[in-house]
Design an enzyme around this catalytic site. Structure first.
Site, PDB file in Angstrom:
ATOM      1  CG  ASP A 187      28.160  -1.017  21.773  1.00 31.62           C
ATOM      2  OD1 ASP A 187      28.766  -0.672  22.800  1.00 31.62           O
ATOM      3  OD2 ASP A 187      26.987  -0.669  21.526  1.00 31.62           O
ATOM      4  CE1 TYR A 189      20.876  -0.579  21.998  1.00 28.45           C
ATOM      5  CE2 TYR A 189      22.803  -1.768  21.226  1.00 28.45           C
ATOM      6  CZ  TYR A 189      22.214  -0.602  21.660  1.00 28.45           C
ATOM      7  OH  TYR A 189      22.972   0.556  21.742  1.00 28.45           O
ATOM      8  CE  LYS A 196      25.874   0.519  24.647  1.00 24.61           C
ATOM      9  NZ  LYS A 196      25.336  -0.255  23.524  1.00 24.61           N
ATOM     10  CG  HIS A 208      21.778   1.957  27.347  1.00 26.77           C
ATOM     11  ND1 HIS A 208      21.283   0.826  26.739  1.00 26.77           N
ATOM     12  CD2 HIS A 208      22.044   2.830  26.339  1.00 26.77           C
ATOM     13  CE1 HIS A 208      21.260   1.021  25.422  1.00 26.77           C
ATOM     14  NE2 HIS A 208      21.716   2.220  25.157  1.00 26.77           N
TER      15      HIS A 208
HETATM   16  P1  NDP Z   1      25.410   4.413  12.692  1.00 23.03           P
HETATM   17  O1  NDP Z   1      25.804   5.847  12.755  1.00 23.03           O
HETATM   18  O2  NDP Z   1      26.435   3.366  12.894  1.00 23.03           O
HETATM   19  O3  NDP Z   1      24.680   4.206  11.297  1.00 23.03           O
HETATM   20  C1  NDP Z   1      24.071   2.998  10.930  1.00 23.03           C
HETATM   21  C2  NDP Z   1      23.294   3.239   9.654  1.00 23.03           C
HETATM   22  O4  NDP Z   1      24.197   3.630   8.616  1.00 23.03           O
HETATM   23  C3  NDP Z   1      22.572   2.016   9.158  1.00 23.03           C
HETATM   24  O5  NDP Z   1      21.367   2.472   8.564  1.00 23.03           O
HETATM   25  C4  NDP Z   1      23.500   1.450   8.110  1.00 23.03           C
HETATM   26  O6  NDP Z   1      22.774   0.775   7.116  1.00 23.03           O
HETATM   27  C5  NDP Z   1      24.143   2.696   7.555  1.00 23.03           C
HETATM   28  N1  NDP Z   1      25.533   2.471   7.118  1.00 23.03           N
HETATM   29  C6  NDP Z   1      26.481   1.761   7.774  1.00 23.03           C
HETATM   30  N2  NDP Z   1      27.632   1.761   7.091  1.00 23.03           N
HETATM   31  C7  NDP Z   1      27.416   2.481   5.962  1.00 23.03           C
HETATM   32  C8  NDP Z   1      28.219   2.823   4.858  1.00 23.03           C
HETATM   33  N3  NDP Z   1      29.486   2.400   4.764  1.00 23.03           N
HETATM   34  N4  NDP Z   1      27.673   3.584   3.864  1.00 23.03           N
HETATM   35  C9  NDP Z   1      26.392   4.005   3.964  1.00 23.03           C
HETATM   36  N5  NDP Z   1      25.579   3.718   4.983  1.00 23.03           N
HETATM   37  C10 NDP Z   1      26.083   2.950   5.984  1.00 23.03           C
HETATM   38  O7  NDP Z   1      24.165   4.253  13.693  1.00 23.03           O
HETATM   39  P2  NDP Z   1      23.777   3.428  14.991  1.00 23.03           P
HETATM   40  O8  NDP Z   1      22.709   4.211  15.633  1.00 23.03           O
HETATM   41  O9  NDP Z   1      23.518   2.017  14.698  1.00 23.03           O
HETATM   42  O10 NDP Z   1      25.057   3.538  15.936  1.00 23.03           O
HETATM   43  C11 NDP Z   1      26.115   2.587  15.966  1.00 23.03           C
HETATM   44  C12 NDP Z   1      26.102   1.795  17.242  1.00 23.03           C
HETATM   45  O11 NDP Z   1      26.200   2.658  18.371  1.00 23.03           O
HETATM   46  C13 NDP Z   1      24.788   1.057  17.502  1.00 23.03           C
HETATM   47  O12 NDP Z   1      24.628  -0.083  16.666  1.00 23.03           O
HETATM   48  C14 NDP Z   1      24.925   0.751  18.970  1.00 23.03           C
HETATM   49  O13 NDP Z   1      25.815  -0.342  19.164  1.00 23.03           O
HETATM   50  C15 NDP Z   1      25.518   2.056  19.477  1.00 23.03           C
HETATM   51  N6  NDP Z   1      24.472   2.979  19.972  1.00 23.03           N
HETATM   52  C16 NDP Z   1      24.465   3.273  21.320  1.00 23.03           C
HETATM   53  C17 NDP Z   1      23.529   4.128  21.861  1.00 23.03           C
HETATM   54  C18 NDP Z   1      23.577   4.436  23.296  1.00 23.03           C
HETATM   55  O14 NDP Z   1      22.629   5.057  23.818  1.00 23.03           O
HETATM   56  N7  NDP Z   1      24.612   4.068  24.020  1.00 23.03           N
HETATM   57  C19 NDP Z   1      22.468   4.741  21.027  1.00 23.03           C
HETATM   58  C20 NDP Z   1      22.577   4.410  19.621  1.00 23.03           C
HETATM   59  C21 NDP Z   1      23.554   3.574  19.133  1.00 23.03           C
HETATM   60  P3  NDP Z   1      22.702  -0.849   6.930  1.00 23.03           P
HETATM   61  O15 NDP Z   1      22.731  -1.473   8.296  1.00 23.03           O
HETATM   62  O16 NDP Z   1      21.399  -1.027   6.236  1.00 23.03           O
HETATM   63  O17 NDP Z   1      23.874  -1.215   6.086  1.00 23.03           O
END
Ligand code: NDP
Length: 276
Positions: free
Chosen positions: A48, A53, A78, A111
């Site tokens: 995704d 981005y 998006k 988006h």
């Molecule tokens: P997430 O809820 O997926 O959380 C990501 C964070 O959690 C990062 O800091 C990561 O750290 C940490 N993390 C991941 N796995 C673990 C684990 N197993 N244990 C502990 N910490 C963990 O947040 P996102 O906001 O990135 O959402 C996911 C996806 O959703 C985005 O990447 C995007 O593709 C989508 N999105 C879409 C939006 C929209 O408006 N349509 C808005 C926001 C997101 P690290 O990377 O350092 O490991």
């Protein structure tokens, strides 16, 4: 981790999407290729991204370097708010495909509704055309509230296949999920881990301790059992693998209820009615 173990959700046009995919929000373009490559090696097949981005090219490089067949991948991108409107949408879509190095995407999303601009119905018209041309296998939206969805349902025969919204134990979106179910729209959860903000919840950590899983795995399992599509993001290889390793345990009805009770209107991102 076998990829066949990842369940799929059948969308309202028959297209199947893996229920668990990989998100790349906030990953710089030059690190995205490494992260997506690690995800594909771990067994993820759904990625995704979004024009805003700035890492579609990084995703594209990982796809080009992988020896996976195109039909085994599910790629979502998006349309950014500034590119809404009929003709601008068509141009933005071409630019995204070019960066991804693809001739079609599996899912294309508006988006945000960006209601102050009031161009999402025109954008949807362009997306109808792209879908009819076969350049989009499934068309959907993101951050749409029931009022925005109703407008599309009233003005178009193309029902969004997906609405991707902020959803996690702190913001469970029960009303929106019920609306989706009533209209055949699949619910996709963004920030499924609330960017970490729910991983210390006592209800979650208690289940993690009992099951020997991590808090993130418990939260992802909760999503899967609710029927949500999830796209956790990580740039940490061990977490990338861990987040896919959630298919061999079940939360009990009592566990599901304990997490349900933590719903608290916790938003990590903007409110869709106000973000333009
Ligand atoms: P997430 O809820 O997926 O959380 C990501 C964070 O959690 C990062 O800091 C990561 O750290 C940490 N993390 C991941 N796995 C673990 C684990 N197993 N244990 C502990 N910490 C963990 O947040 P996102 O906001 O990135 O959402 C996911 C996806 O959703 C985005 O990447 C995007 O593709 C989508 N999105 C879409 C939006 C929209 O408006 N349509 C808005 C926001 C997101 P690290 O990377 O350092 O490991």
């Amino acid at each position: 981790m076998s990829t066949t173990a990842v369940p799929t959700v059948t969308l309202n046009n028959g297209v199947e999407i893996p229920q668990l995919g990989f998100g790349v929000f906030q990953v710089p373009d030059d690190q995205t290729t490494t992260a997506v490559t690690a995800a594909l090696e771990a067994g993820y097949r759904s990625i995704d991204t979004a024009a805003v981005y700035g890492n579609e090219a990084g995703v594209g490089r990982a796809l080009a370097a992988s020896d996976l067949a195109r039909q085994d991948l599910f790629i979502t991108t998006k349309l950014w708010n500034a590119d809404q409107g009929h003709d601008a949408t068509l141009r933005a879509f071409d630019a995204s495909l070019e960066k991804l190095g693809l001739d079609h995407v599996d899912l294309y999303l508006i988006h945000w509704p960006a209601p102050a601009h009031d161009r999402y119905a025109d954008s949807w018209r362009a997306i109808e055309r792209l879908a009819a041309e076969g350049r989009i296998r499934a068309a959907g939206v993101s951050n749409f509230q029931p009022a925005h969805l109703r407008r599309l349902l009233e003005t178009s025969d193309l029902v969004p296949a997906v609405n991707q919204v902020e959803l996690h134990p702190g913001l469970q979106q029960s009303e929106l999920r019920a609306f989706h179910t009533a209209h055949g729209i699949a619910t996709e959860a963004w920030s499924p881990l609330a960017q970490g903000a729910v991983l210390d919840d006592p209800a979650v950590t208690a289940i993690a301790e009992r099951t020997g899983k991590s808090p993130a795995q418990v939260v992802l399992r909760w999503h899967l059992q609710l029927g949500n599509i999830v796209i956790p993001k990580s740039v940490t290889p061990a977490r990338i693998r861990q987040n896919l390793d959630v298919l061999d345990f079940d939360l009990s009805a009592q566990d599901m209820a304990a997490i349900a009770a933590t719903d608290r209107d916790l938003r990590t991102g903007p409110h869709p009615d106000q973000f333009n």
